[in-house]
Write a protein that holds these residues in place. Structure first.
Motif, mmCIF file in Angstrom:
data_model
loop_
_atom_site.group_PDB
_atom_site.id
_atom_site.type_symbol
_atom_site.label_atom_id
_atom_site.label_comp_id
_atom_site.label_asym_id
_atom_site.label_seq_id
_atom_site.Cartn_x
_atom_site.Cartn_y
_atom_site.Cartn_z
ATOM 1 N N LEU A 35 -2.791 -4.516 54.322
ATOM 2 C CA LEU A 35 -2.108 -4.972 55.139
ATOM 3 C C LEU A 35 -3.999 -5.607 56.459
ATOM 4 C CD1 LEU A 35 0.785 -3.702 56.282
ATOM 5 C CD2 LEU A 35 0.462 -5.958 55.835
ATOM 6 N N ALA A 86 -0.921 -16.899 62.661
ATOM 7 C CA ALA A 86 -1.341 -17.162 61.286
ATOM 8 C C ALA A 86 -0.704 -16.552 59.883
ATOM 9 C CB ALA A 86 -2.574 -15.515 61.134
ATOM 10 N N PRO A 87 -0.153 -16.927 59.415
ATOM 11 C CA PRO A 87 0.257 -16.902 58.061
ATOM 12 C C PRO A 87 -0.138 -15.551 58.048
ATOM 13 C CG PRO A 87 -0.655 -18.601 57.016
ATOM 14 C CD PRO A 87 -0.787 -18.367 58.710
ATOM 15 N N SER A 116 4.459 -17.766 56.251
ATOM 16 C CA SER A 116 3.491 -17.902 54.309
ATOM 17 C C SER A 116 4.220 -18.473 53.962
ATOM 18 C CB SER A 116 2.734 -16.254 54.622
ATOM 19 O OG SER A 116 2.505 -16.516 52.650
ATOM 20 N N GLN A 118 4.056 -16.626 50.763
ATOM 21 C CA GLN A 118 4.131 -15.484 50.337
ATOM 22 C C GLN A 118 5.013 -14.692 51.103
ATOM 23 O OE1 GLN A 118 3.022 -15.045 47.234
ATOM 24 N NE2 GLN A 118 0.970 -14.951 46.722
ATOM 25 N N TYR A 139 1.291 -22.567 49.560
ATOM 26 C CA TYR A 139 0.083 -22.790 48.557
ATOM 27 C C TYR A 139 0.863 -23.248 47.485
ATOM 28 C CZ TYR A 139 -2.331 -18.436 50.356
ATOM 29 O OH TYR A 139 -2.940 -17.646 50.888
ATOM 30 N N THR A 165 -2.759 -23.619 52.907
ATOM 31 C CA THR A 165 -4.498 -22.723 52.803
ATOM 32 C C THR A 165 -4.925 -23.557 51.175
ATOM 33 O OG1 THR A 165 -3.108 -21.015 53.884
ATOM 34 C CG2 THR A 165 -4.538 -20.378 51.773
ATOM 35 N N HIS A 261 -9.872 -15.836 56.302
ATOM 36 C CA HIS A 261 -8.805 -16.211 55.002
ATOM 37 C C HIS A 261 -8.841 -14.059 55.693
ATOM 38 C CE1 HIS A 261 -5.349 -16.436 52.558
ATOM 39 N NE2 HIS A 261 -5.666 -15.480 52.895
ATOM 40 N N GLY A 262 -9.796 -14.376 56.963
ATOM 41 C CA GLY A 262 -9.431 -13.411 57.715
ATOM 42 C C GLY A 262 -10.668 -11.642 56.394
ATOM 43 N N ARG A 264 -10.927 -11.465 53.335
ATOM 44 C CA ARG A 264 -9.900 -11.227 52.412
ATOM 45 C C ARG A 264 -10.320 -11.621 50.962
ATOM 46 N NH1 ARG A 264 -5.139 -7.969 53.517
ATOM 47 N NH2 ARG A 264 -4.178 -9.448 51.962
ATOM 48 N N ASP A 292 -8.976 -19.136 63.516
ATOM 49 C CA ASP A 292 -8.855 -17.392 62.875
ATOM 50 C C ASP A 292 -9.656 -16.919 62.329
ATOM 51 O OD1 ASP A 292 -8.608 -17.997 60.080
ATOM 52 O OD2 ASP A 292 -6.515 -17.988 60.357
ATOM 53 N N GLY A 293 -9.534 -15.722 62.331
ATOM 54 C CA GLY A 293 -10.883 -14.843 61.953
ATOM 55 C C GLY A 293 -11.228 -14.098 62.509
ATOM 56 N N ARG A 296 -9.852 -10.210 68.977
ATOM 57 C CA ARG A 296 -9.125 -9.224 69.430
ATOM 58 C C ARG A 296 -8.708 -9.574 69.988
ATOM 59 N NH1 ARG A 296 -8.370 -9.947 64.794
ATOM 60 N NH2 ARG A 296 -8.641 -8.071 62.935
ATOM 61 N N VAL A 314 -3.549 -15.706 64.902
ATOM 62 C CA VAL A 314 -3.742 -14.202 64.280
ATOM 63 C C VAL A 314 -3.620 -13.586 63.412
ATOM 64 C CG1 VAL A 314 -4.890 -13.576 66.924
ATOM 65 C CG2 VAL A 314 -2.898 -13.525 66.591
ATOM 66 N N ARG A 316 -4.217 -9.676 61.530
ATOM 67 C CA ARG A 316 -3.906 -8.431 61.485
ATOM 68 C C ARG A 316 -3.026 -7.856 63.300
ATOM 69 N NH1 ARG A 316 -8.288 -9.133 59.189
ATOM 70 N NH2 ARG A 316 -8.601 -9.021 57.073
HETATM 71 C C1 LIG Z 1 -1.897 -8.898 55.311
HETATM 72 C C2 LIG Z 1 -2.214 -10.537 54.847
HETATM 73 C C3 LIG Z 1 -1.897 -11.273 54.312
HETATM 74 C C4 LIG Z 1 -2.064 -12.884 54.545
HETATM 75 N N1 LIG Z 1 -1.835 -13.566 53.779
HETATM 76 C C5 LIG Z 1 -1.970 -14.977 53.822
HETATM 77 C C6 LIG Z 1 -0.944 -15.799 53.666
HETATM 78 O O1 LIG Z 1 -0.106 -15.960 53.048
HETATM 79 N N2 LIG Z 1 -1.371 -16.907 53.478
HETATM 80 C C7 LIG Z 1 -3.157 -17.844 54.293
HETATM 81 O O2 LIG Z 1 -3.199 -18.770 54.715
HETATM 82 N N3 LIG Z 1 -3.378 -16.502 54.876
HETATM 83 C C8 LIG Z 1 -2.943 -15.204 55.249
HETATM 84 N N4 LIG Z 1 -3.517 -14.231 55.426
HETATM 85 C C9 LIG Z 1 -4.736 -14.637 56.007
HETATM 86 C C10 LIG Z 1 -4.554 -14.682 57.819
HETATM 87 O O3 LIG Z 1 -3.666 -16.137 57.802
HETATM 88 C C11 LIG Z 1 -5.595 -15.065 58.654
HETATM 89 O O4 LIG Z 1 -6.010 -16.506 58.390
HETATM 90 C C12 LIG Z 1 -6.625 -13.817 58.882
HETATM 91 O O5 LIG Z 1 -5.569 -12.782 58.470
HETATM 92 C C13 LIG Z 1 -6.894 -14.317 60.224
HETATM 93 O O6 LIG Z 1 -7.838 -13.133 59.996
HETATM 94 P P1 LIG Z 1 -7.542 -11.289 61.627
HETATM 95 O O7 LIG Z 1 -6.958 -10.789 60.209
HETATM 96 O O8 LIG Z 1 -9.076 -11.620 62.026
HETATM 97 O O9 LIG Z 1 -6.711 -12.426 62.527
HETATM 98 C C14 LIG Z 1 -3.480 -13.340 55.635
HETATM 99 C C15 LIG Z 1 -3.995 -12.158 56.196
HETATM 100 C C16 LIG Z 1 -3.618 -10.674 56.379
HETATM 101 C C17 LIG Z 1 -4.185 -9.335 56.404
#
Ligand SMILES: Cc1cc2nc3c(=O)[nH]c(=O)nc-3n(C[C@H](O)[C@H](O)[C@H](O)COP(=O)(O)O)c2cc1C
Ligand SMILES: CCCCCCC(=O)C(=O)O
Length: 365
Positions: A35, A86-87, A116, A118, A139, A165, A261-262, A264, A292-293, A296, A314, A316
């Motif tokens: 997460l 956010a998703p 999402s 997912q 997706y 996305t 995508h945070g 990720r 986003d990103g 906090r 947002v 996380r």
């Molecule tokens: C656990 C997790 C799962 C995520 N799953 C998706 C997803 O299924 N689809 C998507 O477009 N972004 C996904 N994201 C990205 C978020 O939509 C978003 O871009 C990102 O969390 C923003 O940054 P922040 O966590 O710092 O707020 C996911 C992020 C996290 C933390």
């Protein structure tokens, strides 16, 4: 599901960071890693946070603050503040009520929520738990007929916008998740993708390039195709480049979400707050730009609005609230962010969202 009263939250919980600590205590190491982790050594995650410190707020005094509001209409959705969930995939990892709890909280606080592809709950059930329209994150799947059916399901369930996305044709390499040995617990899966056949097998020596998965990865033509599938507004999420933003607008999309995508998916990227001005300039007001990103706090939100974003998402922060206290935790996180934003608006002399612009910021050297 009813929203429990916010009075259930201990008064010592004051900020999103407080929720992060509570969430960490409540989650097992594997779920925590899934997460919260970022790609590689998480420098993009760190940049998303430190990018906000490069801007400071300019207080202005004695201005007329009467009649202020944070309310906004976005693609026909009325929000109490420019804040959306956010998703986020597999929210049952954070709490047994998963996406249902998030939807209840978003409705109670009149916040947006992007569900999402997912998700760990059926998109129809999430929409039914909400009392405000939700948006659906898509997706594009290697099986385009399956993708078409997903969009039709979202429309039929009453989703008000499609967020496609584009920054994750493959998952990022999240080393922290691997080190934690994360595996999905029984009962948590991408239920909305049931029935999707896996892509054909890759050659034995192929890693990623040259695999059927990447061969079928979404392309610009798919945006045009998506446009023909639905009359709902389409936002493109995952734009970090001005030329890509211009191209998306030319393809007829209705909104841009600046996002990495945070952190990720790919390490060594700039903060989204650093990329935002280039993209706002490229779009030139033709469609709304969201971001986003690393957000906090309400001052973070204020800075994005001053740089031209219309609203924020947002990720996380609400996952922390969900893990700590279910729906009431998510609702409290949303309330904290809005309250902090309102204080920032009042003390910079900006009673409305329209009043916020770059004059309210100072660039740190
Ligand atoms: C656990 C997790 C799962 C995520 N799953 C998706 C997803 O299924 N689809 C998507 O477009 N972004 C996904 N994201 C990205 C978020 O939509 C978003 O871009 C990102 O969390 C923003 O940054 P922040 O966590 O710092 O707020 C996911 C992020 C996290 C933390
Ligand atoms: C092929 C991309 C799958 C991503 C799954 C969920 C997600 O976006 C994330 O974990 O981040």
């Amino acid at each position: 599901m009813a929203l429990p009263p916010l009075s259930e939250i201990p008064p010592t919980v004051a900020s999103v960071d407080d929720y992060e600590g509570l969430a960490r205590e409540r989650l097992d190491a594997g779920s925590w890693a899934y997460l919260t982790a970022g790609a590689g050594d998480e420098s993009t995650v760190a940049e998303n946070r430190s990018g906000f410190a490069r801007w400071q707020l300019r207080t202005r005094v004695l201005r007329n603050l009467s009649g202020g509001s944070t309310a906004i209409d976005l693609f026909g959705t009325r929000l109490a503040a420019p804040i959306l969930l956010a998703p986020v995939a597999f929210q049952k990892l954070a709490h047994p009520d998963g996406e249902l709890a998030a939807a209840v909280a978003a409705s109670a606080l009149q916040a947006g929520m992007v569900v999402s592809t997912q998700a760990s709950v059926a998109i129809e059930d999430i929409a039914a738990a909400a009392s405000t329209p939700l948006w659906f994150q898509l997706y594009i799947q290697h099986d385009r007929d399956f993708t078409r059916a997903l969009v039709a399901r979202a429309e039929a369930a009453g989703y008000a916008a499609i967020v496609v996305t584009v920054d994750a044709p493959t998952s990022g390499r999240r080393d922290a998740e691997q080190r934690a040995g994360f595996a999905f617990p029984p009962g948590i899966e991408a239920v909305n993708l049931r029935g999707l056949a896996p892509p054909p097998r890759a050659a034995a020596d192929a890693l990623l390039l040259g695999t059927p998965l990447l061969d079928a990865a979404p392309r610009w033509e798919d945006l045009a195709w998506l446009r023909t599938l639905t009359r709902l507004p389409i936002l493109v999420k995952g734009i970090m480049d001005g030329d890509d933003a211009r191209r998306a607008v030319a393809a007829g999309i209705d909104g841009i979400i600046v996002s990495n995508h945070g952190g990720r998916t790919l390490d060594s990227q700039p903060a989204t707050i650093a990329a935002l001005p280039e993209i706002v300039a490229a779009v030139g007001g033709q469609v709304p730009v969201l971001v986003d990103g690393g957000i906090r706090s309400g001052t973070d939100i204020f800075k994005t609005l001053a740089l031209g974003a219309r609203a924020v998402l947002v990720g996380r922060p609400f996952v922390y609230g969900l893990a700590a206290a279910g729906a009431v935790g998510v609702a409290h996180v949303l309330r904290i962010l809005r309250a902090e934003l309102e204080v920032a608006m009042a003390l910079t002399g900006c009673p409305t969202l329209a009043a916020i612009d770059t004059d309210a910021l100072r660039r740190c050297s």
